[in-house]
Design a protein around this motif. Structure first.
Motif, PDB file in Angstrom:
ATOM      1  N   PHE A   1     -34.238 -16.411  -9.222  1.00 41.97           N
ATOM      2  CA  PHE A   1     -33.871 -15.161  -9.888  1.00 41.97           C
ATOM      3  C   PHE A   1     -32.477 -15.253 -10.503  1.00 41.97           C
ATOM      4  N   ASN A   2     -31.491 -15.744  -9.743  1.00 42.37           N
ATOM      5  CA  ASN A   2     -30.123 -15.827 -10.252  1.00 42.37           C
ATOM      6  C   ASN A   2     -30.027 -16.720 -11.475  1.00 42.37           C
ATOM      7  N   THR A   3     -30.776 -17.825 -11.466  1.00 40.26           N
ATOM      8  CA  THR A   3     -30.765 -18.734 -12.616  1.00 40.26           C
ATOM      9  C   THR A   3     -31.424 -18.070 -13.822  1.00 40.26           C
ATOM     10  N   ALA A   4     -32.493 -17.315 -13.565  1.00 45.03           N
ATOM     11  CA  ALA A   4     -33.153 -16.592 -14.659  1.00 45.03           C
ATOM     12  C   ALA A   4     -32.202 -15.559 -15.251  1.00 45.03           C
ATOM     13  N   TYR A   5     -31.500 -14.834 -14.403  1.00 45.08           N
ATOM     14  CA  TYR A   5     -30.588 -13.788 -14.878  1.00 45.08           C
ATOM     15  C   TYR A   5     -29.418 -14.390 -15.659  1.00 45.08           C
ATOM     16  N   GLU A   6     -28.939 -15.543 -15.228  1.00 41.56           N
ATOM     17  CA  GLU A   6     -27.857 -16.203 -15.956  1.00 41.56           C
ATOM     18  C   GLU A   6     -28.326 -16.760 -17.295  1.00 41.56           C
ATOM     19  N   SER A   7     -29.607 -17.126 -17.369  1.00 38.42           N
ATOM     20  CA  SER A   7     -30.131 -17.797 -18.567  1.00 38.42           C
ATOM     21  C   SER A   7     -30.659 -16.830 -19.611  1.00 38.42           C
ATOM     22  N   ILE A   8     -31.034 -15.619 -19.180  1.00 39.16           N
ATOM     23  CA  ILE A   8     -31.659 -14.683 -20.105  1.00 39.16           C
ATOM     24  C   ILE A   8     -30.610 -14.092 -21.047  1.00 39.16           C
ATOM     25  N   THR A   9     -30.982 -13.880 -22.286  1.00 41.57           N
ATOM     26  CA  THR A   9     -30.055 -13.279 -23.247  1.00 41.57           C
ATOM     27  C   THR A   9     -30.040 -11.758 -23.047  1.00 41.57           C
ATOM     28  N   GLU A  10     -28.965 -11.132 -23.484  1.00 40.21           N
ATOM     29  CA  GLU A  10     -28.798  -9.696 -23.257  1.00 40.21           C
ATOM     30  C   GLU A  10     -29.936  -8.876 -23.849  1.00 40.21           C
ATOM     31  N   GLU A  11     -30.405  -9.300 -25.027  1.00 33.69           N
ATOM     32  CA  GLU A  11     -31.451  -8.514 -25.685  1.00 33.69           C
ATOM     33  C   GLU A  11     -32.815  -8.672 -25.010  1.00 33.69           C
ATOM     34  N   LEU A  12     -32.930  -9.619 -24.081  1.00 34.90           N
ATOM     35  CA  LEU A  12     -34.206  -9.831 -23.401  1.00 34.90           C
ATOM     36  C   LEU A  12     -34.218  -9.307 -21.972  1.00 34.90           C
ATOM     37  N   VAL A  13     -33.123  -8.704 -21.525  1.00 33.87           N
ATOM     38  CA  VAL A  13     -33.058  -8.208 -20.144  1.00 33.87           C
ATOM     39  C   VAL A  13     -34.148  -7.166 -19.890  1.00 33.87           C
ATOM     40  N   LEU A  14     -34.359  -6.257 -20.840  1.00 34.85           N
ATOM     41  CA  LEU A  14     -35.384  -5.232 -20.649  1.00 34.85           C
ATOM     42  C   LEU A  14     -36.785  -5.847 -20.634  1.00 34.85           C
ATOM     43  N   ASP A  15     -36.973  -6.936 -21.383  1.00 34.10           N
ATOM     44  CA  ASP A  15     -38.254  -7.647 -21.325  1.00 34.10           C
ATOM     45  C   ASP A  15     -38.449  -8.257 -19.937  1.00 34.10           C
ATOM     46  N   GLY A  16     -37.358  -8.786 -19.372  1.00 32.74           N
ATOM     47  CA  GLY A  16     -37.435  -9.329 -18.021  1.00 32.74           C
ATOM     48  C   GLY A  16     -37.795  -8.254 -17.015  1.00 32.74           C
ATOM     49  N   PHE A  17     -37.173  -7.080 -17.146  1.00 32.87           N
ATOM     50  CA  PHE A  17     -37.501  -5.963 -16.258  1.00 32.87           C
ATOM     51  C   PHE A  17     -38.959  -5.545 -16.445  1.00 32.87           C
ATOM     52  N   ALA A  18     -39.407  -5.504 -17.696  1.00 35.41           N
ATOM     53  CA  ALA A  18     -40.802  -5.145 -17.979  1.00 35.41           C
ATOM     54  C   ALA A  18     -41.773  -6.150 -17.364  1.00 35.41           C
ATOM     55  N   ALA A  19     -41.420  -7.438 -17.404  1.00 35.39           N
ATOM     56  CA  ALA A  19     -42.280  -8.463 -16.816  1.00 35.39           C
ATOM     57  C   ALA A  19     -42.393  -8.256 -15.313  1.00 35.39           C
ATOM     58  N   GLY A  20     -41.249  -7.910 -14.676  1.00 30.82           N
ATOM     59  CA  GLY A  20     -41.281  -7.648 -13.244  1.00 30.82           C
ATOM     60  C   GLY A  20     -42.102  -6.424 -12.905  1.00 30.82           C
ATOM     61  N   VAL A  21     -41.941  -5.360 -13.678  1.00 29.68           N
ATOM     62  CA  VAL A  21     -42.710  -4.132 -13.447  1.00 29.68           C
ATOM     63  C   VAL A  21     -44.200  -4.393 -13.635  1.00 29.68           C
ATOM     64  N   SER A  22     -44.540  -5.198 -14.638  1.00 28.40           N
ATOM     65  CA  SER A  22     -45.948  -5.427 -14.988  1.00 28.40           C
ATOM     66  C   SER A  22     -46.762  -6.009 -13.839  1.00 28.40           C
ATOM     67  N   VAL A  23     -46.126  -6.850 -13.025  1.00 32.13           N
ATOM     68  CA  VAL A  23     -46.898  -7.538 -11.974  1.00 32.13           C
ATOM     69  C   VAL A  23     -47.145  -6.668 -10.755  1.00 32.13           C
ATOM     70  N   ILE A  24     -46.552  -5.468 -10.708  1.00 35.79           N
ATOM     71  CA  ILE A  24     -46.804  -4.602  -9.561  1.00 35.79           C
ATOM     72  C   ILE A  24     -47.511  -3.307  -9.957  1.00 35.79           C
ATOM     73  N   VAL A  25     -47.958  -3.229 -11.205  1.00 34.11           N
ATOM     74  CA  VAL A  25     -48.753  -2.079 -11.639  1.00 34.11           C
ATOM     75  C   VAL A  25     -50.116  -2.131 -10.945  1.00 34.11           C
ATOM     76  N   ASP A  26     -50.592  -0.991 -10.503  1.00 36.91           N
ATOM     77  CA  ASP A  26     -51.862  -0.882  -9.777  1.00 36.91           C
ATOM     78  C   ASP A  26     -52.827  -0.026 -10.591  1.00 36.91           C
ATOM     79  N   ASP A  27     -54.127  -0.291 -10.428  1.00 37.52           N
ATOM     80  CA  ASP A  27     -55.124   0.558 -11.093  1.00 37.52           C
ATOM     81  C   ASP A  27     -56.243   0.936 -10.121  1.00 37.52           C
ATOM     82  N   SER A  28     -55.953   0.908  -8.830  1.00 41.51           N
ATOM     83  CA  SER A  28     -56.986   1.134  -7.820  1.00 41.51           C
ATOM     84  C   SER A  28     -57.484   2.574  -7.774  1.00 41.51           C
ATOM     85  N   MET A  29     -56.763   3.489  -8.380  1.00 40.59           N
ATOM     86  CA  MET A  29     -57.161   4.893  -8.357  1.00 40.59           C
ATOM     87  C   MET A  29     -57.735   5.354  -9.699  1.00 40.59           C
TER      88      MET A  29
END
Length: 346
Positions: free
Chosen positions: A84-112
């Motif tokens: 994670f720390n290496t990813a955060y150091e390597s990611i460009t500022e304009e892609l930080v929100l994309d990184g957050f979106a990628a993290g959010v995407s993997v925990i979205v549920d549709d069981s209901m």
């Protein structure tokens, strides 16, 4: 220190360098592993989830899978905090929100029957948000966008699968959709290619592009057989397969003068190169062995490569007869080819 703090408040760094694309994928892996554990990751799920991000639109399934496997190896060797720390150091500022979106995407549920983030997973979202230094209003906007993207993707998948026919954006061909939604059907379409896959190991793909005038001249100079051979063996297979799987090798090749007025056919042996993985008792995920048949040809001023994958499942436990395997792969790719209706370039 809780399990999330051990990851997101770690001081460790990986010895590996990451590209911006790898950094976004790494954040998805870390978040998913923080939720369910590193040993239980399903790489095919991660490929499906992050493939929709614009930054990955030029990546094939195989290249994305290879990237994820590399990142999982780093996490296993050096820890999720270091990744994670290496990813955060390597990611460009304009892609930080994309990184957050990628993290959010993997925990979205549709069981209901709807897409949402379960209440019990919100602490993980907050830890990720804090670690990436995302403001509250920005974070909520990203979460809303991710949920909307899942809903739109589901509507599009249902619409596409219900019509039973896929039409190329360039209007140069249509093809009957060869996968069933009941088997986990997936359709990936991007500029110049469409692939159909499912949970049972099916992978059928069409790559295509209009031939520019200079290549028409090259074909006339080289001859069709030599041209098709060079494109398939010197460019397509090395760039699309071997670049992501060094152990892959061409086991069979032949020119088929009677097919599509001249076509070049190859079979590629891909050890641990299937799109399907199996998890062993120790939690390690390993891709299964596969053969891929590829046939290249020219039709109505378009160049095509058609692909069909044959995965070998351990439970089959059947000795391989190469001649029979090659015959079956060729028959499968011809059956798929027969389902395609080509149109003249306007």
């Amino acid at each position: 220190m809780g399990k999330y703090e051990q990851i997101f408040q770690s001081d460790n760094l990986s010895t590996e360098k990451l590209s911006p694309e790898e950094s976004i994928a790494a954040i998805a892996i870390v978040t998913n592993a923080a939720d369910i554990s590193l040993s239980k990751l399903e790489l095919e799920f991660l490929v499906d989830t992050i493939w929709g991000f614009e930054i990955f639109e030029q990546y094939s399934d195989a290249s994305l899978l290879a990237m994820l496997e590399k990142l999982v190896m780093i996490a296993n060797a050096e820890g999720l905090g270091a990744l994670f720390n290496t990813a955060y150091e390597s990611i460009t500022e304009e892609l930080v929100l994309d990184g957050f979106a990628a993290g959010v995407s993997v925990i979205v549920d549709d069981s209901m029957g709807r897409f949402y983030i379960p209440k019990e997973k919100m602490p993980l979202v907050k830890k990720l948000q804090s670690a990436l230094e995302v403001e509250e209003d920005e974070a909520q906007g990203v979460i809303d966008d991710v949920i909307l993207a899942f809903e739109e993707a589901e509507d599009l998948d249902d619409e596409t699968l219900n019509v039973e026919v896929y039409e190329s954006p360039l209007k140069n061909f249509t093809v009957a959709i060869p996968v069933d939604i009941r088997d986990g059907a997936r359709i990936y379409s991007q500029d110049g290619s469409v692939s159909f896959s499912d949970d049972s190991g099916t992978l059928l793909r069409i790559d295509y592009y209009p031939l520019p005038s200079e290549q028409v001249i090259e074909i006339e100079a080289k001859g069709k057989e030599k041209y098709l051979r060079s494109i398939l063996l010197d460019k397509y297979v090395p760039q699309t397969i071997i670049a992501n799987l060094a152990a892959a090798k061409v086991n069979h090749k032949e020119y088929l003068a009677e097919v599509m007025e001249g076509a070049f056919f190859v079979i590629v042996d891909m050890p641990q190169g299937s799109t399907i993985s199996r998890t062993s008792n120790n939690g390690k995920s390993t891709r299964l062995d596969a053969y891929r048949g590829l046939i290249s040809f020219i039709n109505n001023h378009f160049f095509y490569v058609i692909t069909s994958q044959h995965t070998f499942f351990p439970e089959d436990n059947i000795p391989r007869n190469l001649a029979e395997e090659f015959k079956e792969i060729k028959e499968d790719i011809f059956d798929f080819l027969d389902s395609i209706e080509f149109y003249s370039k306007l």
